[in-house]
Design a protein around this motif. Structure first.
Motif, PDB file in Angstrom:
ATOM      1  N   ILE A  45       0.827  -1.209   0.000  1.00 57.41           N
ATOM      2  CA  ILE A  45       0.000   0.000   0.000  1.00 57.41           C
ATOM      3  C   ILE A  45       0.864   1.263   0.000  1.00 57.41           C
ATOM      4  CG2 ILE A  45      -1.553   1.334   1.486  1.00 57.41           C
ATOM      5  CD1 ILE A  45      -2.960  -1.290   2.058  1.00 57.41           C
ATOM      6  N   PHE A  46       1.887   1.285   0.822  1.00 54.59           N
ATOM      7  CA  PHE A  46       2.723   2.489   0.879  1.00 54.59           C
ATOM      8  C   PHE A  46       3.532   2.659  -0.408  1.00 54.59           C
ATOM      9  CE2 PHE A  46       1.644   2.332   5.362  1.00 54.59           C
ATOM     10  CZ  PHE A  46       1.441   3.680   5.632  1.00 54.59           C
ATOM     11  N   ALA A  47       3.968   1.548  -0.984  1.00 56.11           N
ATOM     12  CA  ALA A  47       4.686   1.659  -2.266  1.00 56.11           C
ATOM     13  C   ALA A  47       3.750   2.172  -3.357  1.00 56.11           C
ATOM     14  CB  ALA A  47       5.257   0.299  -2.657  1.00 56.11           C
ATOM     15  N   SER A  48       2.515   1.682  -3.355  1.00 54.09           N
ATOM     16  CA  SER A  48       1.538   2.133  -4.355  1.00 54.09           C
ATOM     17  C   SER A  48       1.242   3.617  -4.180  1.00 54.09           C
ATOM     18  CB  SER A  48       0.223   1.365  -4.212  1.00 54.09           C
ATOM     19  OG  SER A  48       0.453   0.001  -4.292  1.00 54.09           O
ATOM     20  N   MET A  49       1.065   4.028  -2.928  1.00 60.40           N
ATOM     21  CA  MET A  49       0.742   5.426  -2.687  1.00 60.40           C
ATOM     22  C   MET A  49       1.938   6.321  -3.005  1.00 60.40           C
ATOM     23  SD  MET A  49      -1.590   7.438  -2.073  1.00 60.40           S
ATOM     24  CE  MET A  49      -2.986   6.616  -1.378  1.00 60.40           C
ATOM     25  N   ALA A  50       3.130   5.818  -2.709  1.00 57.02           N
ATOM     26  CA  ALA A  50       4.331   6.602  -3.045  1.00 57.02           C
ATOM     27  C   ALA A  50       4.387   6.830  -4.552  1.00 57.02           C
ATOM     28  CB  ALA A  50       5.579   5.855  -2.569  1.00 57.02           C
TER      29      ALA A  50
END
Lengths: 307, 529
Positions: free
Chosen positions: A101-106
């Motif tokens: 999720i954090f990689a996608s949002m980044a």
């Protein structure tokens, strides 16, 4: 600020209770039971014993009471399916999902926000048109199809990345699932940013700043960006929650060991404690992100007060 | 006889196996298998789960008293070297291996076997393997809490066990699946066992990433000399067929189960055609009819359904040829399958005539419960409905989830359903599902009752001569075909793509993904280290 945080945290309790109740009731009324997937034994007595062992022989209200009492002690119960504590199962799955999720949002922020800015600075121009084509396409593409296309291109054709799996948790395994999940919020952020910037660019305070002779760079940096960030942050907050739900498709497609795939497996096999635990974690994550965004509003725009 | 049948249907796969046998197995390397059945592994305690998905890794980690021999098409002794039968076929004295070591380093003894079977019969846990162990005398008493140990199991010495059965059956069919794996009595009792299981298999546990993979490495003290060949096995959970397809083409996995669409694609691709292996698995797909729903209580109506459906067309066009036409219940690879049996022909006129004779000249309407399964669910039902409509029968679809369907068929809450059911490997057990003494909750899902069939099956159970037994089972199978409690649709054709560097794949008719992994090896062409 502290009072605001405490109030918000207290507000989460009824929300969580409502979600727990809703999930519990839903899984009590939908047909199908884990017992039918665990054993196809010839002896009906075995089924009865299994139901008793799992507590499924008790009325719904009693089971709900037991579950709430367990929750109060931080115990999410034991999985019907794996016979492991649900907290252990979720703990194993939480980190891969957070990574995803954090990689996608980044990716969504790094690509989407500048794209929206650039598009808004020259509305109607070539860059704007191209950016909006990307944004509309990104919002329209199904994650499953996009994931497959990414696999096909970057794994099969170019050979740059592995097509599936978690591997050692390294970056090369994360890239494709994160892209598949991140394209949609990237597109939304691009559109939101463009709309926000375009609106702010025509605002009175921007016109005033320009008339005072402020350079265009300073106008964008001090007035447009700061004001647009509030809207961008709101979109990000909502997207974080949405990503938790959308991760299901991507995790299944890429054999990614996250909470999404745990939730799907648990629903299909009527593993009620695991379903409840997974949904509870998703809800708590969503509430935490929203709280964080609310706090950040005040940091970005001091005019926002925590009333 | 059995292998001949497999050979006919296996074609390319057999060629692959033959090639593998002609070469000298290479030591080392990594085998990368896939678990294709949707969800993650249920549990690392294989006694608790009956899903085909879980047995894929369990075949590497654990061992049972017997093992399935795909070449012979029957279970053979694995943890025992000898089985002496006495007591009119009810008493089996097993001489156990004295060279089988658990992954903890301890030697397996008779105590472990007895402990494992007693564990499986723990009535408070309802382990799915209980239905097999229950064939041992006194096992049911343990399950009901009336005894602490199975009375029909006796330790003669550390490596000899006496097992008294309640029925005259081949225990091989009961004790070959991973559900009856032998655990180390002391270690398995600990809570840590579920996190780090210990078995007797050729590979020992290294890592489980839930929802993603299981990693196992070679157990050097495995009892078969020189085996296993590979250093490591990785079993990846890959439920999405399209993702498996990309990974297989990208050489990231060594095996991939193919669905109907991919089966066609692989057959027409020159590079992939040679990777296909296929086998007739012991599963029969069918539409079950509830005899309590008035029209279906009449044999002529049930037969009319069989005549009214163009089954070949559905198999060829919709299932893309990835199935074998069913001619009664026993599948192609079952001992006792009668090659002379012919399927019901597509004959709508005959169907109409039978319906008219049964008093349904203007047809009737029924509700058909189905899952969304692509091979035996909604797409098939949708194709059949217009065919039934042609003879005046209207079908309304009731779609449910697979888990719900499993419950529906066992409780009888249906007018008709479509399902896939194990119809082997033991033909006697498969046909016994239609014995009137078999409850619906077990496998008599259509509550079939026929005194003549009961008599024949009972006679087969008492027969000492294997040829006589097969003859009786064939007779029962033919009678079932005539009575048509179901629409006989197809037998599953399991298809797997196997990379050319993976050798030794067995055409396992009980489940193609269940491989005796100690016989697999990879040559130098494998891209995995």
């Amino acid at each position: 600020m502290l009072a605001f945080l405490i109030r918000r945290l207290l507000q989460t309790i009824p929300t969580v209770l409502a979600v727990v109740l809703l999930v519990f009731v839903l899984f009590s009324v939908v047909p199908g039971s884990i017992v039918s997937t665990m054993s196809d034994d010839s002896d009906p007595q075995v089924e009865l014993r299994l139901k008793k062992q799992l507590g499924l022989d008790q009325p719904v209200y009693m089971r709900f009471g037991t579950y709430i009492a367990q929750l109060a002690t931080g115990d999410f119960g034991t999985s019907f399916r794996t016979r492991e504590p649900v907290t252990t199962m979720i703990a194993k799955r939480a980190w891969p999902t957070l990574q995803l999720i954090f990689a996608s949002m980044a990716f969504a922020v790094v690509v989407g926000v500048p794209l929206g800015f650039v598009a808004a600075l020259r509305p109607g121009g070539l860059v704007d048109t191209l950016a909006m084509i990307v944004a509309v396409s990104g919002l329209s593409i199904a994650k499953f199809w996009l994931g497959l296309m990414l696999m096909y291109l970057f794994a099969l054709k170019l050979g740059w990345l592995p097509s599936f799996g978690y591997g050692d948790g390294g970056l090369k395994y994360l890239v494709l699932p994160a892209l598949a999940l991140g394209v949609s919020p990237m597109a939304l952020l691009a559109r939101t940013t463009r709309a926000a910037v375009l609106e702010i660019m025509t605002a009175d305070f921007v016109r005033t700043a320009r008339s005072k002779g402020m350079s265009e760079t300073r106008v964008v940096k001090w007035h447009v960006m700061r004001n647009a960030l509030v809207l961008i942050l709101t979109t990000m907050g909502l997207q974080f929650g949405a990503l938790m739900g959308q991760a299901v498709v991507v995790e299944k497609l890429f054999s990614w060991p996250g909470i999404g795939s745990l939730l799907v497996d648990s629903v299909l096999q009527r593993d009620i404690p695991a379903v409840q635990g997974s949904i509870l974690v998703v809800v708590l994550f969503f509430l935490a992100i929203n709280l964080l965004i609310d706090v950040l509003y005040g940091v970005i725009d001091p005019r926002i007060r925590y009333a | 006889m059995m292998f001949k049948t497999i050979a006919i249907v296996a074609g390319l796969g057999l060629a692959l196996t033959a090639t593998a046998e002609a070469q000298t197995p290479r030591k080392g390397g990594t085998i990368r298998m896939t678990a294709p059945y949707g969800s993650s592994f249920t549990s690392l305690d294989i006694h608790t789960t009956q899903r085909a998905q879980d047995e894929i890794y369990a075949k590497a980690l654990h061992r049972s008293l017997y093992i399935w021999n795909s070449a012979e098409g029957k279970p053979v002794l694995e943890l025992a070297k000898e089985d002496v039968v006495s007591g009119g076929g009810l008493v089996h004295t097993f001489k156990l291996r004295d060279d089988a070591y658990f992954h903890s380093g301890r030697k397996m003894t008779a105590d472990d076997v007895i402990w494992s079977y007693n564990r499986i019969m723990d009535g408070s846990k309802a382990y799915p393997g209980a239905r097999y162990v229950r064939v041992i005398e006194g096992a049911a008493a343990v399950e009901k809490g009336q005894a602490k140990e199975i009375s029909g199991l006796k330790k003669i010495d550390d490596f000899t066990i006496e097992m008294k059965l309640t029925e005259k059956v081949d225990p091989g069919f009961y004790f070959f699946t991973a559900l009856t794996s032998i655990y180390p009595a002391d270690e398995a009792a600990k809570e840590s066992f579920i996190q780090k299981p210990i078995g007797l298999g050729p590979f020992k546990f290294v890592e489980h990433v839930p929802g993603s993979r299981i990693v196992l490495e070679r157990w050097d003290r495995f009892y078969k000399p020189g085996k296993p060949y590979a250093d490591k096995i990785v079993v990846s959970v890959m439920g999405e067929a399209a993702a498996r397809d990309v990974a297989f083409r990208n050489k990231e996995i060594d095996t991939s189960v193919l669905g109907p669409a991919q089966y066609v694609a692989y057959q027409s691709d020159a590079d992939l055609k040679g990777t296909i292996v296929e086998v007739a698995e012991v599963f029969t797909r069918y539409m079950g009819m509830n005899p309590n729903f008035k029209p279906f209580s009449d044999k002529r109506v049930r037969q009319a359904i069989n005549y009214a459906i163009d089954t070949d067309l559905i198999i060829n066009k919709l299932v893309k040829g990835k199935a074998y036409r069913a001619t009664s219940w026993l599948p192609l690879t079952a001992p006792g399958y009668d090659k002379a049996m012919k399927p019901y022909p597509y004959d709508p006129a005959k169907a109409k005539q039978l319906l008219s004779e049964a008093g349904y000249a203007s047809g009737f309407e029924f509700e058909w419960t189905t899952s969304q399964n692509e091979s035996w669910g909604l797409p098939i039902v949708s194709a059949v409905i217009p065919m039934l409509d042609k003879v005046g029968i209207k079908a309304k679809v009731k779609q449910v989830e697979t888990a719900v369907l499993a419950e529906v068929v066992r409780t009888g809450d249906y007018q008709a359903f479509i399902y896939s059911q194990a119809s082997g490997p033991d033909p006697q057990a498969a046909l016994k599902c239609f014995h009137s003494a078999t409850p619906q909750s077990a496998c008599n899902y259509t509550t079939f009752k026929n005194a003549e069939l009961d008599k024949i099956i009972d006679e087969a159970g008492q027969a000492d001569d294997p040829a006589k037994r097969i003859q009786l089972l064939q007779k029962a199978n033919a009678l079932l075909y005539e009575e048509a409690p179901v629409w006989f649709f197809n037998y599953n054709k399991a298809v797997m793509a196997v990379q050319p560097w993976l050798k030794g794949i067995q055409l396992n008719a009980t489940e193609l993904t269940h491989q005796n992994v100690e016989d697999l090896w990879v040559d130098e062409a494998s891209p995995a280290k």
